[in-house]
Design a protein around this motif. Structure first.
Motif, short mmCIF file in Angstrom:
data_model
loop_
_atom_site.label_atom_id
_atom_site.label_comp_id
_atom_site.label_asym_id
_atom_site.label_seq_id
_atom_site.Cartn_x
_atom_site.Cartn_y
_atom_site.Cartn_z
N ASP A 17 0.87 -1.18 0.00
CA ASP A 17 0.00 0.00 0.00
C ASP A 17 0.91 1.23 0.00
O ASP A 17 1.85 1.33 0.79
N GLU A 18 0.62 2.16 -0.88
CA GLU A 18 1.46 3.34 -1.02
C GLU A 18 1.64 4.09 0.29
O GLU A 18 2.72 4.63 0.58
N GLN A 19 0.60 4.15 1.11
CA GLN A 19 0.66 4.90 2.37
C GLN A 19 1.64 4.30 3.38
O GLN A 19 2.05 4.97 4.32
N ARG A 26 6.91 7.78 -1.57
CA ARG A 26 5.60 8.41 -1.78
C ARG A 26 5.76 9.67 -2.63
O ARG A 26 4.93 9.95 -3.50
N PHE A 29 6.13 8.66 -6.24
CA PHE A 29 4.82 8.33 -6.80
C PHE A 29 4.05 9.61 -7.14
O PHE A 29 3.41 9.69 -8.19
N VAL A 39 1.18 6.42 -11.83
CA VAL A 39 2.33 5.75 -11.23
C VAL A 39 2.59 4.47 -12.03
O VAL A 39 1.75 3.57 -12.05
N GLN A 44 5.42 0.56 -8.42
CA GLN A 44 4.59 -0.08 -7.41
C GLN A 44 5.11 -1.47 -7.06
O GLN A 44 5.20 -1.83 -5.90
N SER A 47 8.46 -1.42 -5.18
CA SER A 47 8.40 -0.83 -3.84
C SER A 47 8.31 -1.89 -2.75
O SER A 47 8.47 -1.57 -1.57
#
Length: 195
Positions: A17-19, A26, A29, A39, A44, A47
């Motif tokens: 999850d990006e968060q 971040r 992105f 993105v 993704q 990461s």
């Protein structure tokens, strides 16, 4: 369509999850959302291992974006020709789009993706792609004659190093993308295709 895409599989492995990512990733992105407007799935997927994404991104930017005797379009030609040899769906799609953008020539980009030997290339560009493909298929057969031939086409030693590095990073990234089953963003398919 956006909801469908956000839930579509990107990789065979988990995609964080990006968060939950470190702040610098971040920010990377967010920069991608500003340009090119999305993105890329490669960010993704990579990461999952933040330090590897950082290292890959730094090397990629040095090879593909720094000053060179090779134009950015020529480096994208290498990316596409190498990716075609390796049957890398992700890189053929994403760098085919980048080649369309950089060259402003849809036919050239599509032809290099299908068979660079059929493309309308200068003798210099043909020599460049022949060498990149040789690196891809049988790097152990690269010889002094190859280097002499590239110099005869006007490539400096720095340019030849850039050809080598560009071919090499795409051989690496093609293998990672294929092993992950990395899926290209839908946006790549329509980029720079005109009206």
């Amino acid at each position: 369509m956006a909801d469908q895409q956000s839930t579509a599989r990107i990789s065979r492995l988990a995609v964080p999850d990006e968060q939950t990512l470190p702040e610098d990733l971040r920010e990377l992105f967010e920069q991608s959302r500003a340009k090119p407007g999305f993105v890329p799935h490669v960010y993704q997927a990579y990461s999952l291992r933040p330090q590897q994404l950082r290292g890959f991104n730094a090397l990629y930017n040095a090879i593909m974006l720094d000053d060179s005797g090779l134009s950015k379009a020529e480096r994208e030609m290498i990316a596409v020709a190498v990716s075609a040899q390796n049957h890398c769906f992700y890189c053929l799609t994403s760098h085919g789009a980048a080649l369309r953008v950089r060259s402003k020539d849809v036919v050239l980009a599509d032809t290099v993706a299908a068979n660079y030997r059929a493309a309308a290339l200068s003798p210099r560009q043909r020599a460049m792609l022949d060498f990149a493909v040789k690196i891809t298929r049988a790097s152990d057969t690269c010889s002094e004659e190859d280097i002499i031939g590239l110099r005869e086409h006007g490539f400096s030693d720095e340019d030849i190093m850039d050809i080598i590095h560009t071919a090499a990073i795409f051989n690496y990234s093609n293998r990672v993308a294929s092993a992950l089953g990395l899926r290209p963003n839908r946006e790549f398919h329509s980029m720079a295709r005109g009206e």
